[in-house]
Motif scaffolding. Structure first.
Motif, PDB file in Angstrom:
ATOM      1  N   ILE A   1      28.324 -14.158  45.951  1.00 25.66           N
ATOM      2  CA  ILE A   1      27.204 -13.520  46.630  1.00 25.66           C
ATOM      3  C   ILE A   1      26.075 -13.355  45.617  1.00 25.66           C
ATOM      4  N   GLY A   2      24.986 -14.074  45.819  1.00 24.39           N
ATOM      5  CA  GLY A   2      23.835 -13.960  44.940  1.00 24.39           C
ATOM      6  C   GLY A   2      22.886 -12.876  45.423  1.00 24.39           C
ATOM      7  N   ILE A   3      22.334 -12.108  44.481  1.00 24.47           N
ATOM      8  CA  ILE A   3      21.393 -11.037  44.824  1.00 24.47           C
ATOM      9  C   ILE A   3      20.212 -11.118  43.856  1.00 24.47           C
ATOM     10  N   SER A   4      19.023 -11.345  44.420  1.00 30.66           N
ATOM     11  CA  SER A   4      17.836 -11.418  43.573  1.00 30.66           C
ATOM     12  C   SER A   4      17.053 -10.112  43.571  1.00 30.66           C
ATOM     13  N   GLY A   5      17.396  -9.209  44.484  1.00 27.84           N
ATOM     14  CA  GLY A   5      16.718  -7.917  44.587  1.00 27.84           C
ATOM     15  C   GLY A   5      17.662  -6.772  44.312  1.00 27.84           C
ATOM     16  N   THR A   6      18.021  -6.035  45.378  1.00 23.39           N
ATOM     17  CA  THR A   6      18.861  -4.856  45.219  1.00 23.39           C
ATOM     18  C   THR A   6      20.158  -4.995  46.021  1.00 23.39           C
ATOM     19  N   PHE A   7      21.180  -4.286  45.545  1.00 26.48           N
ATOM     20  CA  PHE A   7      22.479  -4.240  46.213  1.00 26.48           C
ATOM     21  C   PHE A   7      22.890  -2.785  46.348  1.00 26.48           C
ATOM     22  N   LEU A   8      23.303  -2.417  47.576  1.00 22.73           N
ATOM     23  CA  LEU A   8      23.724  -1.041  47.842  1.00 22.73           C
ATOM     24  C   LEU A   8      24.957  -1.069  48.719  1.00 22.73           C
ATOM     25  N   SER A   9      25.980  -0.295  48.345  1.00 18.23           N
ATOM     26  CA  SER A   9      27.176  -0.190  49.173  1.00 18.23           C
ATOM     27  C   SER A   9      27.505   1.270  49.421  1.00 18.23           C
ATOM     28  N   THR A  10      27.478   1.649  50.707  1.00 20.57           N
ATOM     29  CA  THR A  10      27.963   2.955  51.126  1.00 20.57           C
ATOM     30  C   THR A  10      29.143   2.768  52.074  1.00 20.57           C
ATOM     31  N   ALA A  11      29.686   1.557  52.125  1.00 24.83           N
ATOM     32  CA  ALA A  11      30.807   1.250  53.013  1.00 24.83           C
ATOM     33  C   ALA A  11      32.037   2.043  52.586  1.00 24.83           C
ATOM     34  N   SER A  12      32.842   2.400  53.593  1.00 31.00           N
ATOM     35  CA  SER A  12      34.041   3.187  53.300  1.00 31.00           C
ATOM     36  C   SER A  12      35.030   2.416  52.434  1.00 31.00           C
ATOM     37  N   PHE A  13      35.129   1.110  52.625  1.00 29.14           N
ATOM     38  CA  PHE A  13      36.092   0.324  51.859  1.00 29.14           C
ATOM     39  C   PHE A  13      35.593  -1.106  51.753  1.00 29.14           C
ATOM     40  N   VAL A  14      35.744  -1.685  50.571  1.00 26.69           N
ATOM     41  CA  VAL A  14      35.354  -3.076  50.332  1.00 26.69           C
ATOM     42  C   VAL A  14      36.526  -3.811  49.703  1.00 26.69           C
TER      43      VAL A  14
END
Length: 361
Positions: free
Chosen positions: A176-189
């Motif tokens: 997974i490429g990210i050129s800006g921002t990454f945010l995770s508030t998911a309960s489980f990954v």
């Protein structure tokens, strides 16, 4: 064929009907006959398609899909179908083999299905279910949020901004490429893939439990800042050029927490705080820790003939294995404390403190 009611045109046949490529004020599609668009319709007022059993867009040129409600919706032909609003499909949605582009500047909910080629542009895109592509997925310069309450696979792509949220398990199995921002508030990954920060300027590596973490790209002399707690279950690769890493703004701790053996390499300019958790960790080269080094009770640190430089505290609650040629060096100007629940046997111990001391606790 159709009936006029002031400015309303309704196609209500029980047999198949082709909708002419003209401008409508208000357009209604109804009854059991399939309604087919062969061009880009224009509706200046309201569009109602939900009372027709099936609607088909079968076009040879790029087509704007009318925003509204449908019962069964099918795309045919090789031309791209562009969706600028939010569609409601109560029955089956079949995008076929044509490219589909969500182009709206408003927040758009992506219809759950398998696409051939899927492209996003403009605005925010929300994915609440399972989507897939058979050829390609291009998120473009958008914010993409996977917000489903059920399990979701995060599609392999180069994202600008990526958000994971809600109670559904988010599954990452690819790069997974990210050129800006990454945010995770998911309960489980569930993460067995790679998150690659590949921007061309400043970025923040978000606080998250990564499997493989990569920072890449020519950064043009800018800064990549690490969040407070960054977990690494497998590997970390820092291949970016023309970059400065900031680990102090958020008092970063990097935690190598994989359940399998992990090889630990150095960090440019040194780690801030370094924590080893779970299984065996083997140093592949000398490391510098500007803050604290901690070994948890179920971790084994093997230095394998390398130099470990620590400016903060050294805490061993697990197993520390030192071999011939290893050096643990305490440096810096602050007091360092050697402590922990486990006994620690150093092969070679070196003190390079400036107006300070090392305390064995």
């Amino acid at each position: 064929v159709y009936k006029r009611q002031t400015s309303i045109i309704e196609f209500n046949g029980v047999t198949s009907q082709t909708i002419p490529e003209i401008s409508f004020v208000n357009l209604v599609l109804s009854n059991s006959g399939t309604k087919t668009f062969t061009g880009s319709p224009v509706v200046t007022g309201t569009f109602t398609g939900s009372t027709a059993t099936s609607v088909i867009y079968n076009t040879s040129l790029t087509t704007q899909v009318l925003t509204g409600s449908y019962n069964n919706l099918t795309f045919q032909g090789i031309a791209s179908k562009e969706i600028s609003g939010n569609l409601t499909v109560t029955g089956a949605f079949s995008p076929g083999s044509c490219p589909v582009a969500y182009t709206g500047t408003v927040d758009q909910n992506i219809i759950t299905t398998t696409y051939n080629q899927l492209t996003f542009s403009n605005g925010n895109k929300f994915i609440s279910g399972l989507i897939n592509t058979t050829v390609s997925f291009t998120p473009g310069q958008t914010i993409v949020e996977y917000n489903g309450a059920g399990n979701q696979i995060v599609l392999q792509a180069d994202y600008k901004d990526l958000v994971l949220s809600n109670t559904g398990i988010k599954i990452i199995t690819s790069t997974i490429g990210i050129s800006g921002t990454f945010l995770s508030t998911a309960s489980f990954v569930t993460n067995i893939g790679t998150i690659e920060y590949n921007g061309s300027g400043s970025q923040t590596v978000t606080e998250f439990d990564y499997y493989d973490l990569t920072v890449s790209g020519d950064r043009g002399g800018t800064t990549v800042t690490f969040g407070s707690n960054v977990g690494i279950a497998n590997t970390m690769s820092l291949t970016a050029s023309n970059v400065t890493y900031d680990l102090t703004t958020h008092d970063n701790t990097i935690s190598y927490n994989g359940t399998g053996t992990q090889n630990i390499s150095s960090f440019t300019d040194g780690y801030n705080n370094l924590l080893f958790d779970n299984s065996t960790k083997q140093l592949t080269e000398a490391i510098v820790v500007l803050g604290d080094l901690t070994i948890t009770n179920d971790a084994i640190l093997q230095t394998v003939g390398n130099i470990v430089t620590v400016s903060g505290n050294f805490t061993n609650n697990g197993t520390f294995t030192s071999t011939s040629g290893d050096i643990v060096r305490f440096s810096g100007s602050s007091v360092s404390i050697i402590s922990g629940l486990s006994s620690t046997a150093f092969q070679n111990l070196n003190f390079n403190k400036t107006n300070s001391s090392v305390i064995v606790n």
